[in-house]
Design a protein around this motif. Sequence first.
Motif, PDB file in Angstrom:
ATOM      1  N   GLY A 112       0.788  -1.222   0.000  1.00  0.00           N
ATOM      2  CA  GLY A 112       0.000   0.000   0.000  1.00  0.00           C
ATOM      3  C   GLY A 112       0.822   1.275   0.000  1.00  0.00           C
ATOM      4  O   GLY A 112       0.259   2.364   0.054  1.00  0.00           O
ATOM      5  N   TYR A 113       2.131   1.164  -0.028  1.00  0.00           N
ATOM      6  CA  TYR A 113       2.972   2.361   0.053  1.00  0.00           C
ATOM      7  C   TYR A 113       3.777   2.533  -1.212  1.00  0.00           C
ATOM      8  O   TYR A 113       4.401   1.577  -1.645  1.00  0.00           O
ATOM      9  CB  TYR A 113       3.929   2.269   1.240  1.00  0.00           C
ATOM     10  CG  TYR A 113       4.795   3.500   1.390  1.00  0.00           C
ATOM     11  CD1 TYR A 113       4.269   4.668   1.910  1.00  0.00           C
ATOM     12  CD2 TYR A 113       6.117   3.496   0.984  1.00  0.00           C
ATOM     13  CE1 TYR A 113       5.053   5.796   2.037  1.00  0.00           C
ATOM     14  CE2 TYR A 113       6.902   4.626   1.110  1.00  0.00           C
ATOM     15  CZ  TYR A 113       6.368   5.774   1.629  1.00  0.00           C
ATOM     16  OH  TYR A 113       7.129   6.898   1.751  1.00  0.00           O
ATOM     17  N   PRO A 114       3.784   3.659  -1.784  1.00  0.00           N
ATOM     18  CA  PRO A 114       2.936   4.816  -1.539  1.00  0.00           C
ATOM     19  C   PRO A 114       1.583   4.652  -2.220  1.00  0.00           C
ATOM     20  O   PRO A 114       1.475   3.939  -3.212  1.00  0.00           O
ATOM     21  CB  PRO A 114       3.738   5.954  -2.173  1.00  0.00           C
ATOM     22  CG  PRO A 114       4.471   5.329  -3.291  1.00  0.00           C
ATOM     23  CD  PRO A 114       4.784   3.931  -2.841  1.00  0.00           C
ATOM     24  N   PRO A 115       0.577   5.306  -1.701  1.00  0.00           N
ATOM     25  CA  PRO A 115      -0.743   5.208  -2.334  1.00  0.00           C
ATOM     26  C   PRO A 115      -0.743   5.898  -3.693  1.00  0.00           C
ATOM     27  O   PRO A 115       0.037   6.818  -3.930  1.00  0.00           O
ATOM     28  CB  PRO A 115      -1.671   5.929  -1.350  1.00  0.00           C
ATOM     29  CG  PRO A 115      -0.795   6.753  -0.497  1.00  0.00           C
ATOM     30  CD  PRO A 115       0.556   6.125  -0.496  1.00  0.00           C
ATOM     31  N   TYR A 116      -1.612   5.419  -4.580  1.00  0.00           N
ATOM     32  CA  TYR A 116      -1.653   5.989  -5.934  1.00  0.00           C
ATOM     33  C   TYR A 116      -3.068   5.927  -6.491  1.00  0.00           C
ATOM     34  O   TYR A 116      -3.922   5.173  -5.999  1.00  0.00           O
ATOM     35  CB  TYR A 116      -0.698   5.246  -6.860  1.00  0.00           C
ATOM     36  CG  TYR A 116      -1.056   3.799  -7.101  1.00  0.00           C
ATOM     37  CD1 TYR A 116      -1.848   3.422  -8.172  1.00  0.00           C
ATOM     38  CD2 TYR A 116      -0.613   2.806  -6.239  1.00  0.00           C
ATOM     39  CE1 TYR A 116      -2.184   2.097  -8.379  1.00  0.00           C
ATOM     40  CE2 TYR A 116      -0.941   1.485  -6.441  1.00  0.00           C
ATOM     41  CZ  TYR A 116      -1.732   1.135  -7.514  1.00  0.00           C
ATOM     42  OH  TYR A 116      -2.070  -0.178  -7.718  1.00  0.00           O
ATOM     43  N   ASN A 117      -3.325   6.715  -7.517  1.00  0.00           N
ATOM     44  CA  ASN A 117      -4.578   6.712  -8.274  1.00  0.00           C
ATOM     45  C   ASN A 117      -4.242   6.497  -9.742  1.00  0.00           C
ATOM     46  O   ASN A 117      -3.193   6.953 -10.212  1.00  0.00           O
ATOM     47  CB  ASN A 117      -5.319   8.051  -8.162  1.00  0.00           C
ATOM     48  CG  ASN A 117      -5.865   8.301  -6.776  1.00  0.00           C
ATOM     49  OD1 ASN A 117      -6.061   7.384  -6.004  1.00  0.00           O
ATOM     50  ND2 ASN A 117      -6.108   9.567  -6.475  1.00  0.00           N
ATOM     51  N   ILE A 118      -5.142   5.839 -10.454  1.00  0.00           N
ATOM     52  CA  ILE A 118      -5.038   5.730 -11.903  1.00  0.00           C
ATOM     53  C   ILE A 118      -6.325   6.321 -12.468  1.00  0.00           C
ATOM     54  O   ILE A 118      -7.414   5.868 -12.123  1.00  0.00           O
ATOM     55  CB  ILE A 118      -4.853   4.273 -12.367  1.00  0.00           C
ATOM     56  CG1 ILE A 118      -3.578   3.690 -11.763  1.00  0.00           C
ATOM     57  CG2 ILE A 118      -4.814   4.203 -13.893  1.00  0.00           C
ATOM     58  CD1 ILE A 118      -3.361   2.226 -12.077  1.00  0.00           C
ATOM     59  N   GLU A 119      -6.189   7.338 -13.319  1.00  0.00           N
ATOM     60  CA  GLU A 119      -7.344   8.025 -13.868  1.00  0.00           C
ATOM     61  C   GLU A 119      -7.332   7.937 -15.386  1.00  0.00           C
ATOM     62  O   GLU A 119      -6.272   7.883 -15.999  1.00  0.00           O
ATOM     63  CB  GLU A 119      -7.310   9.514 -13.498  1.00  0.00           C
ATOM     64  CG  GLU A 119      -7.148   9.811 -12.036  1.00  0.00           C
ATOM     65  CD  GLU A 119      -6.837  11.274 -11.813  1.00  0.00           C
ATOM     66  OE1 GLU A 119      -7.729  12.100 -12.087  1.00  0.00           O
ATOM     67  OE2 GLU A 119      -5.713  11.566 -11.392  1.00  0.00           O
ATOM     68  N   ARG A 120      -8.519   7.970 -15.966  1.00  0.00           N
ATOM     69  CA  ARG A 120      -8.646   8.091 -17.412  1.00  0.00           C
ATOM     70  C   ARG A 120      -8.991   9.549 -17.689  1.00  0.00           C
ATOM     71  O   ARG A 120     -10.026  10.039 -17.252  1.00  0.00           O
ATOM     72  CB  ARG A 120      -9.739   7.168 -17.926  1.00  0.00           C
ATOM     73  CG  ARG A 120      -9.871   7.205 -19.406  1.00  0.00           C
ATOM     74  CD  ARG A 120     -10.995   6.294 -19.876  1.00  0.00           C
ATOM     75  NE  ARG A 120     -10.663   5.931 -21.227  1.00  0.00           N
ATOM     76  CZ  ARG A 120     -10.857   4.758 -21.745  1.00  0.00           C
ATOM     77  NH1 ARG A 120     -11.411   3.818 -21.020  1.00  0.00           N
ATOM     78  NH2 ARG A 120     -10.532   4.502 -22.978  1.00  0.00           N
ATOM     79  N   THR A 121      -8.119  10.243 -18.405  1.00  0.00           N
ATOM     80  CA  THR A 121      -8.314  11.674 -18.647  1.00  0.00           C
ATOM     81  C   THR A 121      -8.815  11.970 -20.048  1.00  0.00           C
ATOM     82  O   THR A 121      -9.118  13.113 -20.359  1.00  0.00           O
ATOM     83  CB  THR A 121      -6.998  12.439 -18.406  1.00  0.00           C
ATOM     84  OG1 THR A 121      -5.990  11.910 -19.273  1.00  0.00           O
ATOM     85  CG2 THR A 121      -6.563  12.310 -16.965  1.00  0.00           C
TER      86      THR A 121
END
Length: 157
Positions: free
Chosen positions: A34-43
């Motif tokens: 879980g380190y480091p936390p991250y996000n994956i986005e569709r832009t």
Amino acid sequence: MRSYDLTPFYRSTVGFDRLFNLLDQAGSDGASPGYPPYNIERTGENAYRITVAVSGFAKDELSIVAKENTLTIKGEKVANENSKNEVLYRGIAARAFERAFQLADFVQVKDASLENGLLHVDLVREIPEAKKPRQIAINTGAPKAQVIENSAAQAAA
């Protein structure tokens, strides 16, 4: 967590090595998944952004490497031994990390930026023209008669 041995499948399949490697990696995450936390986005239609929380890391303490279909983000904190202050409690994580992302075919890193403790990595999927689907015309009617050139017809006679 259960551990599956995929070795028998390696012997009986051809061309699926990458799929089995991905399954192996999914089952055996690192010591601190879980380190480091991250996000994956569709832009956008073919655009993506990975945002990693890297508070406390400077730009020169981070590295981003794209090799084949893997994007690796590493952070290594430089020890500050010149500090005259004694730390009584350390609650802010400053440990080194390495986070790897498997990228699909034709996905490339477009840009990376660091702002407010967040590392943004912009990705774009650019499919080459040769790989894009194309429309094939359907011909109708009788096949055209083949024309023989005069010089070829005279040489045959």
